[in-house]
Write an enzyme that holds these catalytic residues in place. Structure first.
Site, mmCIF file in Angstrom:
data_model
loop_
_atom_site.group_PDB
_atom_site.id
_atom_site.type_symbol
_atom_site.label_atom_id
_atom_site.label_comp_id
_atom_site.label_asym_id
_atom_site.label_seq_id
_atom_site.Cartn_x
_atom_site.Cartn_y
_atom_site.Cartn_z
ATOM 1 N N HIS A 273 0.889 -1.155 0.000
ATOM 2 C CA HIS A 273 0.000 0.000 0.000
ATOM 3 C C HIS A 273 0.935 1.215 0.000
ATOM 4 O O HIS A 273 1.997 1.183 0.632
ATOM 5 C CB HIS A 273 -0.840 0.116 1.268
ATOM 6 C CG HIS A 273 -1.773 -1.025 1.537
ATOM 7 N ND1 HIS A 273 -1.375 -2.174 2.156
ATOM 8 C CD2 HIS A 273 -3.103 -1.163 1.304
ATOM 9 C CE1 HIS A 273 -2.414 -2.983 2.280
ATOM 10 N NE2 HIS A 273 -3.479 -2.397 1.767
ATOM 11 N N ASP B 191 2.205 2.045 3.370
ATOM 12 C CA ASP B 191 3.122 1.112 4.060
ATOM 13 C C ASP B 191 4.554 1.504 3.779
ATOM 14 O O ASP B 191 5.410 1.455 4.654
ATOM 15 C CB ASP B 191 3.032 -0.334 3.531
ATOM 16 C CG ASP B 191 1.660 -0.898 3.463
ATOM 17 O OD1 ASP B 191 0.850 -0.547 4.329
ATOM 18 O OD2 ASP B 191 1.410 -1.698 2.536
HETATM 19 C C1 XUL Z 1 -7.545 -6.608 4.067
HETATM 20 C C2 XUL Z 1 -6.684 -7.056 2.959
HETATM 21 C C3 XUL Z 1 -5.817 -5.991 2.382
HETATM 22 C C4 XUL Z 1 -5.708 -6.063 0.906
HETATM 23 C C5 XUL Z 1 -4.955 -4.905 0.305
HETATM 24 O O1 XUL Z 1 -8.262 -7.621 4.659
HETATM 25 O O2 XUL Z 1 -6.665 -8.191 2.604
HETATM 26 O O3 XUL Z 1 -4.580 -6.069 2.984
HETATM 27 O O4 XUL Z 1 -5.084 -7.232 0.503
HETATM 28 O O5 XUL Z 1 -5.512 -3.689 0.625
#
Ligand code: XUL
Ligand code: CO
Length: 434
Positions: A99, A102
């Protein structure tokens, strides 16, 4: 400086007693003419490996992160990159996902946050070039900051919607800069807690417009990676719009987005939706829309998203059967969207966890391949439907049959003689290979 107290993990075979070795994952070993590495395309999640301190709603984080000074400085973010690449090198994982928030800090100022992101992306680009590691997908964190508490692309506030758009614009540009193979939208807070304050139709329309803008922007900047939607039925919202594979496919079709999106399916999300992972995968494959997998598992006894590492051989076999049946992963991979238990707080536990997941999937791959080579399972299913290969069945499947013809067939043929489904026999057959 090294932070993971081990050498690069090696394949030592099933008889090895060394916990820091692969017993089954042998990257270059061929399974059905393709290397395990290319079948499995393992990915590591930056958010879990580098940013998850293992806190839970009842207590503080326990994870030891001696490399992290706890600050939101860019320097700290840049330091983490080297630690992450040490981790990837030691585990032999070739792909990763992030993300935006992150890898770089949220600085409560769009311009400053984007500038920080640029600095970290530049470093990631260098490290990728040095190591050959690839970005499986990028995504934007549109759920942690309080501004997104009522949604991002489904927020009732157009300014929040705009902020989210700006964030995705930047994250897409960073994904392109890193030659990312894909870009994922997980629902985050795109859902609702109460219909008393929610205009559902308007929120869905807004979400679709948002995704169309993402597709348009990708085209503008020349990003040709695969877009994914990652279904999840609840948590954080009570009701999530992207609740399961079928709901996502319906949404994508309704809004003319299906040609641009595939699904990124996560095991724990499937089970939260009351499905098995295999069910979700089959639904996606039937629509030609299975893209990638967030490889984890839930806990049968806990009703939330525990994001555990996959160690169940049946589960990994089922997942690999679906992947092999669809002809293998192309743009996607098996991204370990999984975290250690709060009690496993040492850096080396990250290695143990991923090694276990990789070995479980290697076994799943070998078993699934053997089941397919054997052919009895597929043959049983083909025979079970073989009445549709005849004159009447072919007409039905071609859409050229009428109720009158079905009536005539039934009057002439009388009561159908049903064959057994043989579920138990097939379960026993699968067990021959486990
Ligand atoms: C949340 C989840 C996230 C997604 C990316 O449950 O799985 O980490 O993979 O936003
Ligand atoms: Co996920």
């Amino acid at each position: 400086m090294a932070y993971f107290d081990c050498d690069k993990i090696q394949y030592e075979g099933p008889s090895s007693k060394n916990p820091l070795s692969f017993k089954h994952y042998n990257p270059e070993e061929l399974v059905g003419g393709k290397s395990m590495k290319d079948h499995l395309r393992f990915g590591a999640a930056y958010w879990h490996v580098m940013r998850n301190d293992l806190s839970d709603p009842f207590g503080a984080g326990t994870a030891q992160m001696p490399w992290d000074d706890g600050s939101t400085s860019v320097e700290n973010a840049l330091n983490r990159v080297d630690v992450f690449f040490e981790f990837l090198d030691k585990t032999g994982i070739d792909f990763y996902c992030w993300h935006d928030r992150d890898i770089a800090p949220e600085l409560n100022d769009l311009k400053a946050s984007s500038a920080a992101l640029d600095q970290v992306v530049a470093k990631l680009k260098t490290r990728q070039a040095e190591t050959g590691v690839k970005l499986l997908w990028g995504t934007s964190c549109l759920f942690s900051h309080p501004r997104y508490s009522q949604g991002a692309a489904t927020s009732p506030d157009a300014s929040v919607y705009a902020y989210a758009g700006a964030q995705v614009k930047k994250a897409l540009e960073c994904t392109k800069e890193l030659d990312g193979l894909g870009y994922t939208f997980w629902g985050g807070r795109e859902g609702y807690a109460s219909l008393l304050n929610t205009d559902m139709k308007r929120e869905l329309d807004h979400l679709a417009a948002f995704l169309h803008m993402a597709v348009d922007h990708a085209r503008k900047i020349g990003f040709s990676g695969q877009f994914y939607i990652e279904p999840k039925p609840r948590e954080p919202s009570t009701h999530q719009y992207d609740s399961d594979a079928a709901a996502c496919l319906n949404f994508l079709r309704e809004y003319g987005l299906l040609e641009h999106f595939k699904l990124n399916l996560e095991t724990n999300h499937a089970t939260l939706a009351g499905h098995t992972m295999q069910h979700e995968m089959r639904v996606a494959t039937a629509a030609g829309a299975l893209g990638s997998v967030d490889a984890n598992t839930g806990d049968e006894l806990i009703g939330w998203d525990t994001d555990q590492f996959p160690t169940d051989i049946y589960l990994c076999t089922e997942i690999m059967l679906e992947i092999l049946d669809m002809g293998g992963l192309t743009t996607g991979g098996l991204n370990f969207d999984a975290k250690r238990r709060r009690e496993s707080h040492e850096p080396i536990d990250l290695i143990h966890a991923h090694v276990g997941g990789m070995d479980a999937f290697a076994r799943g791959l070998k078993i699934a391949h053997a089941i397919r080579q054997d052919g009895r399972l597929a043959q049983f299913v083909a025979e079970r439907y073989s009445s549709f290969d005849g004159d009447l069945g072919s007409k039905i499947e071609a859409g050229q049959c009428s109720f009158e013809e079905l009536e005539a067939h039934s009057l002439a043929g009388g009561e159908p003689a049903l064959a057994s489904g043989r579920q138990e026999m097939l379960e026993n057959l699968v067990n021959e290979f486990i």
